[in-house]
Write a protein that holds these residues in place. Structure first.
Motif, mmCIF file in Angstrom:
data_model
loop_
_atom_site.group_PDB
_atom_site.id
_atom_site.type_symbol
_atom_site.label_atom_id
_atom_site.label_comp_id
_atom_site.label_asym_id
_atom_site.label_seq_id
_atom_site.Cartn_x
_atom_site.Cartn_y
_atom_site.Cartn_z
ATOM 1 N N ILE A 1 0.711 -1.112 -0.037
ATOM 2 C CA ILE A 1 -0.017 0.045 0.188
ATOM 3 C C ILE A 1 0.805 1.257 -0.044
ATOM 4 O O ILE A 1 1.691 1.137 0.552
ATOM 5 N N LYS A 2 0.551 2.068 -0.820
ATOM 6 C CA LYS A 2 1.325 3.594 -0.943
ATOM 7 C C LYS A 2 0.385 4.655 -0.918
ATOM 8 O O LYS A 2 -0.743 4.346 -1.156
ATOM 9 N N LEU A 3 0.890 5.611 -0.407
ATOM 10 C CA LEU A 3 0.191 7.001 -0.336
ATOM 11 C C LEU A 3 0.657 7.918 -0.966
ATOM 12 O O LEU A 3 1.692 8.394 -1.067
ATOM 13 N N TYR A 4 -0.345 8.709 -1.869
ATOM 14 C CA TYR A 4 -0.156 9.798 -2.309
ATOM 15 C C TYR A 4 -1.057 10.915 -2.195
ATOM 16 O O TYR A 4 -2.202 10.834 -1.978
ATOM 17 N N CYS A 5 -0.471 12.110 -1.816
ATOM 18 C CA CYS A 5 -1.085 13.433 -1.731
ATOM 19 C C CYS A 5 -0.914 14.308 -2.911
ATOM 20 O O CYS A 5 0.502 14.489 -3.000
#
Ligand SMILES: [Zn+2]
Length: 277
Positions: free
Chosen positions: A43-47
């Motif tokens: 799981i990766k997070l992008y903003c």
């Protein structure tokens, strides 16, 4: 296959694929602490489509979300993704924030830089950029952040400044009243990534708390730690002073998250909600 089981399996599958959807608020110069339980191996997070470091403890994901002081108040989205699948989507609405203004008198040489000083400041910026680009990928801190001193705050985060009646700027840290030689502890645990003399902030200590969260202690008379050293929350790291661009002795406490200076008081409040004191 039993029809009922078949329908149940389909509905579970539909449920599992429905992404979590949330709405939160943030202001210019704020940090929000985000915690979610999600299952997945990658799981990766992008903003705003930029990758953000995430701390993973079993299924618990933790991340700091920030908005720049220079925000144009446009809402933005952060997405937890596994490959192309969005598992959670958080819409951040950006609320307006009013900042104070103050006038300061400083050494004119720190406003109109000589070519030699400019060269020095530029060189230091290159070193600092490298440091800020190499944060530890997990949390290095323990418990909530604490203010570095108990003394009066003489300038809050975000104050618009006019130096010597001419140069405009903004104060993206918090100033504490401090005489030369007062004890300065670290606001949380982490690794010392800089301990030395800089043109603008004088004798300075920078601590990496992991996840692209750094704290900066400036204008010190003396630093008491070495680069690479691990420090515990509250450990003595230097003595306050009057070095660099100042209008008198004080402690400058800065917090940089994902390349943006944010309000340290908001970091204290946010981490208090999720970590032990
Ligand atoms: Zn300051």
């Amino acid at each position: 296959m039993n029809l009922m089981i078949f329908i149940l399996m389909i509905s579970i599958n539909v449920f599992a694929n429905t992404p979590i959807s949330k709405e939160m608020t943030i202001r210019p110069g704020d940090v929000r602490w985000l915690e979610l339980e999600l299952t997945g191996n990658d799981i990766k997070l992008y903003c705003k489509n930029n990758p953000i470091k995430v701390n993973k403890e079993n299924n618990k994901l933790q991340a700091a979300i920030v908005e720049t002081y220079f925000s144009d108040l446009t809402p933005f989205t952060c997405e937890f993704k596994e490959r192309d699948q969005v598992l959670a989507s958080i819409l951040f609405k950006v609320e307006k924030r009013v900042f104070l203004e103050e006038k300061l008198k400083v050494n004119p040489k720190t406003i109109k830089l000589s070519p030699k000083d400019q060269e020095r400041a530029d060189k230091e910026q290159v070193i600092l950029n490298k440091i800020y680009a190499s944060s530890f990928s997990n949390i290095l801190f323990n418990g909530s952040f604490r203010g570095p001193m108990n003394s009066t705050v003489t300038s809050v985060y975000g104050t618009r400044r006019v130096y010597n009646g001419q140069k405009k700027g903004q104060h993206l840290g918090i100033d504490y009243r401090a005489a030369v030689g007062e004890k300065v502890p670290t606001t949380n645990s982490g690794r010392v990534v800089f301990s030395g003399d800089l043109f603008y902030t004088g004798w300075t200590v920078i601590i990496d708390h992991g996840l692209d969260i750094f704290s900066v202690y400036g204008h010190l008379s003396k630093t008491l730690v070495q680069t690479g050293q691990l420090v515990e929350r509250g450990e003595l790291i230097g003595l306050s002073g009057n070095t660099g661009r100042t209008s008198g002795p004080h402690l400058h406490w800065g917090v940089k998250v994902q390349g943006h200076y944010i309000d340290g008081f908001v970091l204290i409040d946010e981490t208090k909600k999720y970590f032990n004191e």
